[in-house]
Scaffold this active site. Sequence first.
Site, short mmCIF file in Angstrom:
data_model
loop_
_atom_site.label_atom_id
_atom_site.label_comp_id
_atom_site.label_asym_id
_atom_site.label_seq_id
_atom_site.Cartn_x
_atom_site.Cartn_y
_atom_site.Cartn_z
N GLY A 14 0.71 -1.03 0.26
CA GLY A 14 -0.25 0.11 0.32
C GLY A 14 0.77 0.49 -0.28
O GLY A 14 1.75 1.27 0.76
N ARG A 75 1.57 -4.97 -5.27
CA ARG A 75 1.01 -6.14 -4.10
C ARG A 75 1.21 -7.18 -5.58
O ARG A 75 0.94 -7.71 -6.26
CB ARG A 75 -0.24 -6.55 -3.20
CG ARG A 75 -0.63 -5.66 -2.81
CD ARG A 75 -1.78 -5.90 -1.73
NE ARG A 75 -2.14 -4.93 -0.76
CZ ARG A 75 -1.10 -4.21 0.06
NH1 ARG A 75 -0.57 -4.03 0.74
NH2 ARG A 75 -1.85 -2.51 0.84
N ASP A 106 4.88 -3.94 6.11
CA ASP A 106 5.04 -5.69 6.47
C ASP A 106 5.65 -6.32 5.45
O ASP A 106 6.36 -7.57 5.58
CB ASP A 106 3.57 -6.04 7.45
CG ASP A 106 4.13 -7.36 8.14
OD1 ASP A 106 5.04 -7.27 8.92
OD2 ASP A 106 3.48 -8.14 8.28
N THR A 129 4.47 2.63 5.70
CA THR A 129 2.94 2.58 6.00
C THR A 129 2.23 3.01 6.22
O THR A 129 2.31 3.45 7.53
CB THR A 129 2.98 0.83 6.25
OG1 THR A 129 1.60 0.82 7.00
CG2 THR A 129 3.44 0.47 7.43
N ASP A 131 0.20 2.30 8.52
CA ASP A 131 -0.33 1.36 9.98
C ASP A 131 0.20 1.89 11.12
O ASP A 131 -0.27 1.39 12.12
CB ASP A 131 -0.57 0.48 9.50
CG ASP A 131 -1.50 -0.95 8.56
OD1 ASP A 131 -1.76 0.89 7.82
OD2 ASP A 131 -1.43 -1.57 7.38
N ASP A 133 2.75 -0.22 12.37
CA ASP A 133 2.09 -1.79 12.88
C ASP A 133 4.03 -2.10 12.60
O ASP A 133 3.97 -3.25 12.36
CB ASP A 133 1.44 -2.51 12.32
CG ASP A 133 1.28 -2.68 10.64
OD1 ASP A 133 2.57 -1.98 10.33
OD2 ASP A 133 0.71 -3.91 10.54
N ARG A 175 -5.23 -2.08 9.18
CA ARG A 175 -5.09 -3.22 8.69
C ARG A 175 -5.62 -4.34 10.58
O ARG A 175 -6.67 -4.48 10.72
CB ARG A 175 -3.61 -4.10 8.56
CG ARG A 175 -3.64 -5.67 7.50
CD ARG A 175 -2.76 -5.79 6.86
NE ARG A 175 -2.11 -4.58 6.25
CZ ARG A 175 -2.75 -5.41 4.77
NH1 ARG A 175 -3.42 -6.05 4.66
NH2 ARG A 175 -1.97 -4.33 3.54
O1 F6P Z 1 -1.30 -1.06 5.21
C1 F6P Z 1 -1.91 -0.14 4.60
C2 F6P Z 1 -3.31 -0.25 3.76
O2 F6P Z 1 -3.41 0.88 3.61
C3 F6P Z 1 -3.76 -0.80 4.96
O3 F6P Z 1 -4.62 -0.13 6.67
C4 F6P Z 1 -4.91 -1.49 4.42
O4 F6P Z 1 -6.00 -2.44 5.68
C5 F6P Z 1 -5.38 -2.04 3.18
O5 F6P Z 1 -3.57 -1.36 2.69
C6 F6P Z 1 -5.60 -1.92 2.27
O6 F6P Z 1 -4.74 -2.76 1.05
P1 F6P Z 1 -5.65 -2.15 -0.82
O7 F6P Z 1 -5.03 -0.79 -0.80
O8 F6P Z 1 -4.66 -3.61 -1.33
O9 F6P Z 1 -7.32 -2.78 -0.26
#
Ligand code: F6P
Length: 326
Positions: A14, A75, A106, A129, A131, A133, A175
Amino acid sequence: MSTVKRIGILTSGGDAPGMNAAIRAVTRGAISNGMSVKGIYRGYKGLITGEIEDFRTQHVSNIIQRGGTVLKTARCDEFKTPEGRRQAYDRLVEQGIDALVVIGGDGTLTGARIFAQEFNYPVVGLPGTIDNDLFGTDVTIGYDTALNTILECVDKIRDTASSHDRLFFIEVMGRDAGFLALNGAIASGAEAAIIPEISMETDQLAEMIDKGLRKTKNSSIVLVAESEITGGAMGVAERVKKEYPQFDVRVSILGHLQRGGAPSAQDRILATRMGIAAIEALLDDQRNVMTGIQNEEIVYVPFAKAIKNDKPINRELLKVLRISSI
Ligand code: F6P
């Protein structure tokens, strides 16, 4: 003396505000130390397919203030397979890239760790990130900006919540981590936060309702961290409708709004410091570490530690929220 002459840089997973500031700092840090730089587009995916371009200092001009990532991101499932990682390695050899700098969360660092071990290849990571985390760093790149975006949104929702005397559940990202929800709640003056870290030990919703919503106000705002464990804002609101039908409930899911926008000053400075530190780590022959920040000092954290350990929530913050929202 480092043997690294050419680095590759990529962003993966992300996106997070401040990634561009990090790309700029890594590029300029490398060039000022006599290294050349290759920008790799779309994360590990672009590494496998060879979407790679020479990066000079002007490639990173005028980007420090921009959200998202000029290198794009993705991803990548192929990188989770040995064949995919072998293709990525072959590309690096083909391009004469001696070391990789990866910026992401992560999943990105997990991939980096496996790859580095498999091919005995130098990789340095930056925690990018929203998050927050990752273990071993007080904050991650993008977290502060996302927190500020959350505040802006909550302030606006509060206007309508109070006009209608409503109870709002606002879902924020993270997340499986509650940093955005908990600190977002403290900073926005919300009545409560529902976070995954303590979901197993307390029924946070029942506790909040038992405590009684704020006596001086008829409306309330609760920040809910997205997660299967909390049930998200929808899950919590469904429960309220069944168990506490006296409340006029609404839900707002902030979603990807939280990932966009110009990075805050704090994120730009953090990303710039970490970018320069990543190059210093390579010059120092450090391998397979993530740059972190602890008590304002740059630190290097082995990938294994940053990924494996869960970053704990500071329990003092739970108390602060409880007291400040009476
Ligand atoms: O890891 C960053 C994040 O924004 C999380 O907070 C969230 O769960 C996820 O990515 C969403 O991912 P995507 O943009 O692939 O839906």
